[in-house]
Design an enzyme around this catalytic site. Structure first.
Site, PDB file in Angstrom:
ATOM      1  N   TYR A 176     -28.575 -11.733   6.625  1.00  0.00           N
ATOM      2  CA  TYR A 176     -29.091 -12.179   7.914  1.00  0.00           C
ATOM      3  C   TYR A 176     -27.951 -12.889   8.609  1.00  0.00           C
ATOM      4  CZ  TYR A 176     -33.986 -11.021   7.433  1.00  0.00           C
ATOM      5  OH  TYR A 176     -35.155 -10.339   7.335  1.00  0.00           O
ATOM      6  N   ASP A 236     -33.111  -5.127  12.012  1.00  0.00           N
ATOM      7  CA  ASP A 236     -34.441  -4.916  12.604  1.00  0.00           C
ATOM      8  C   ASP A 236     -35.251  -6.203  12.720  1.00  0.00           C
ATOM      9  OD1 ASP A 236     -35.122  -5.438   9.990  1.00  0.00           O
ATOM     10  OD2 ASP A 236     -36.022  -3.478   9.588  1.00  0.00           O
ATOM     11  N   HIS A 243     -38.614  -2.358   7.384  1.00  0.00           N
ATOM     12  CA  HIS A 243     -38.731  -3.701   6.810  1.00  0.00           C
ATOM     13  C   HIS A 243     -40.075  -3.857   6.078  1.00  0.00           C
ATOM     14  CE1 HIS A 243     -36.714  -7.821   7.577  1.00  0.00           C
ATOM     15  NE2 HIS A 243     -37.666  -8.084   6.700  1.00  0.00           N
TER      16      HIS A 243
HETATM   17  O1  173 Z   1     -39.510  -9.910   5.590  1.00  0.00           O
HETATM   18  C1  173 Z   1     -39.264 -11.105   5.450  1.00  0.00           C
HETATM   19  O2  173 Z   1     -40.130 -11.905   5.092  1.00  0.00           O
HETATM   20  C2  173 Z   1     -37.922 -11.567   5.754  1.00  0.00           C
HETATM   21  O3  173 Z   1     -37.087 -10.750   5.915  1.00  0.00           O
HETATM   22  C3  173 Z   1     -37.600 -12.987   5.909  1.00  0.00           C
HETATM   23  C4  173 Z   1     -36.850 -13.402   6.996  1.00  0.00           C
HETATM   24  C5  173 Z   1     -36.582 -14.740   7.175  1.00  0.00           C
HETATM   25  C6  173 Z   1     -37.051 -15.672   6.284  1.00  0.00           C
HETATM   26  C7  173 Z   1     -37.776 -15.264   5.180  1.00  0.00           C
HETATM   27  C8  173 Z   1     -38.047 -13.920   5.000  1.00  0.00           C
END
Ligand code: 173
Length: 505
Positions: free
Chosen positions: A246, A274, A366
């Site tokens: 991320y 995404d 996702h």
């Molecule tokens: O799918 C999710 O839960 C995920 O990608 C996510 C994103 C940020 C924080 C925790 C989970």
């Protein structure tokens, strides 16, 4: 309230429970006392959850959501007040709730592993679905909005039918492969899922250890409960791992993270593209609502409290929504790892990715957790393969196309591979395996998949993955979204969305 005592170098002894308000808020994490008063409003998960543990030991709530060092790295050192002196701690008798007692009893009654015959079994209503804490089940199982896409991810596989070949001497069959140049015993990798400790005390390490033993590649999530280094330290010396990324609004943090991963030998960088904003996952959101109400006494009149966030949204504010194609050269400049864009859905973007010079894409929605009613990765593979064919070799050895979402069977994987996928990601399947049986559950999942690959390859008339060709599947119904067979195992595991409830007075 508990009577923890603590001491510092200056030997001032105080009672932590006196600091249980917004004006002075101390908490204990991993046996250390922190003054988080000024941090309350900066906490990405909001102040409310911290205030719930004000003057108290917050370790249990902290652990699944944060890597071990998060509090140490984010609080300046003068807020680190010192160790809890174990000799002065009045042991708090932990009250086990009725629900927790019931859960423990159910865990004790799990079926033995040899009764687990497929990946659905791990999550079915007698196992993960009941033995996980409600918050964990809600977070893991949830998908966005009406949860159409998460169900479509399964249904898509059932619109593809096999065209098996016969009389090909299938005595010996081999389903091993390479993924981004790394050996893999399965044409499957473990896709990233966040917050593994919500469901099992060892979290993601269950996956790392099992993957190391069986030659499977794990994609390490940015938002793992275990720290990146804990995971890397649990891996075998030459165990290949990928990293899911991320991208932080602060690019210097991302750069440090990526370069650290590369230095530690990570073999591929999967950038999630995404999720500029996290989808609304109502099961997760409702759970938070209920949970907070139960412990809301301290926080009743707090401003800035958002009741509409589930656990994922609460911790996702660092993700940069401005991420764009313009950033790709920057990533190319900071790492030599193969770069893969995770979350591509259209031929337009597949071509842009190819032109941007990345090494691959993941056709993913996702796990149905982002844009609801987006199509399945499997369906998108048809159009994307057709588009990529016009731009070079297909399959292209320098541009991998992965698929994830809804995969529970080796037969699902074989369909995607026949249609041109390089390998397939499984997230929840392995997640539920470790939540219900720890590392042994993941090993069992690999074994089940291996047995399924062996049988299906024989029945298909393919001795290895190179012999899987598009002619072995009939995908003519894939893009017609009609009339799919019932999927009883999945359907009985699938938990329908709940409506709002009127609360008892
Ligand atoms: O799918 C999710 O839960 C995920 O990608 C996510 C994103 C940020 C924080 C925790 C989970």
């Amino acid at each position: 309230s508990p009577d923890f005592c603590w001491y510092t170098d200056t030997c001032i002894t105080q009672t932590i429970s006196e600091h249980a308000s917004r004006d002075s808020c101390w908490i204990i994490v991993h046996g250390k006392v922190y003054d988080v008063t000024e941090f309350l409003d900066e906490h990405p998960g909001g102040s409310k959850i911290i205030l719930k543990y004000a003057g108290n030991d917050a370790t249990e709530a902290y652990e699944p959501i944060h890597p071990p060092n998060a509090i140490i790295d984010n609080l300046s050192s003068e807020k680190h007040l010192g160790d809890v002196d174990p000799s002065t701690v009045t042991k708090v008798v932990k009250v086990t709730s009725e629900a927790e007692k019931k859960r423990q009893a159910l865990i004790a009654k799990r079926p033995p592993l040899d009764e687990i015959l497929n990946l659905h079994d791990f999550e079915n209503k007698a196992i993960a679905k009941v033995i996980l804490p409600d918050t964990a089940w809600a977070y893991y199982s949830s998908a966005s909005d009406d949860e159409i896409t998460i169900r479509e991810n399964r249904a898509a596989y059932q619109r593809v039918w096999f065209r098996p070949r016969i009389l090909r001497d299938v005595t010996v069959v081999d389903w091993s492969t390479t993924i981004l140049g790394q050996k893999s015993s399965l044409p499957v990798y473990i896709s990233a899922t966040a917050l593994g400790k919500l469901g099992h005390p060892d979290g993601e390490l269950n996956l790392t250890r099992a993957a190391g033993k069986h030659g499977v590649i794990q994609m390490v999530p940015t938002l793992a409960s275990c720290s990146f280094d804990e995971i890397l330290d649990a891996a075998q010396p030459d165990q290949p791992l990928f990293l899911q990324l991320y991208v932080n609004r602060d690019r210097s943090i991302t750069k440090r993270y990526v370069q650290h991963a590369e230095a530690r030998g990570v073999k591929g960088l999967f950038i999630t593209v995404d999720a500029p904003q996290l989808g609304r996952r109502e099961k997760d959101m409702r759970m938070k609502f209920v949970g907070d109400d139960a412990g809301a006494k301290v926080q009743e009149n707090m401003s800035g409290v958002r009741k509409d966030e589930g656990v994922a949204r609460a911790i996702s504010s660092f993700i940069d929504p401005s991420l764009s194609w313009k950033d790709i050269p920057w990533f190319r400049g900071i790492t030599k790892m193969p770069i893969i864009l995770k979350g591509v859905s259209t031929p337009e973007d597949a071509i842009l990715a190819l032109e941007a010079g990345v090494q691959g894409i993941v056709l993913s929605n996702h796990g149905g957790r982002q844009l609801d009613t987006s199509r399945s990765g499997l369906e998108n593979l048809i159009e994307i393969a057709a588009a990529l064919k016009t731009r070079g070799p297909w399959p292209n050895p320098n541009f991998s196309v992965f698929v994830d979402g809804g995969v529970r069977r080796a037969s699902d994987v074989l369909k995607a591979l026949a249609l041109g996928a390089s390998a397939v990601g499984i997230g929840r399947g392995f997640l539920y395996a470790f939540c219900s049986y720890g590392e042994a559950g993941v090993e069992k999942a690999f074994k089940i998949l291996g047995e399924e690959f062996e049988m299906n390859l024989r029945l298909l008339g393919a001795r290895n993955l190179n012999e899987l060709v598009p002619e072995m599947v009939d995908a003519s119904a894939l893009q017609a979204h009609v009339s799919t067979p019932k999927d009883n195992l999945f359907d009985s595991t699938y938990q329908p969305l709940r409506l709002a409830e009127i609360k008892a007075a």
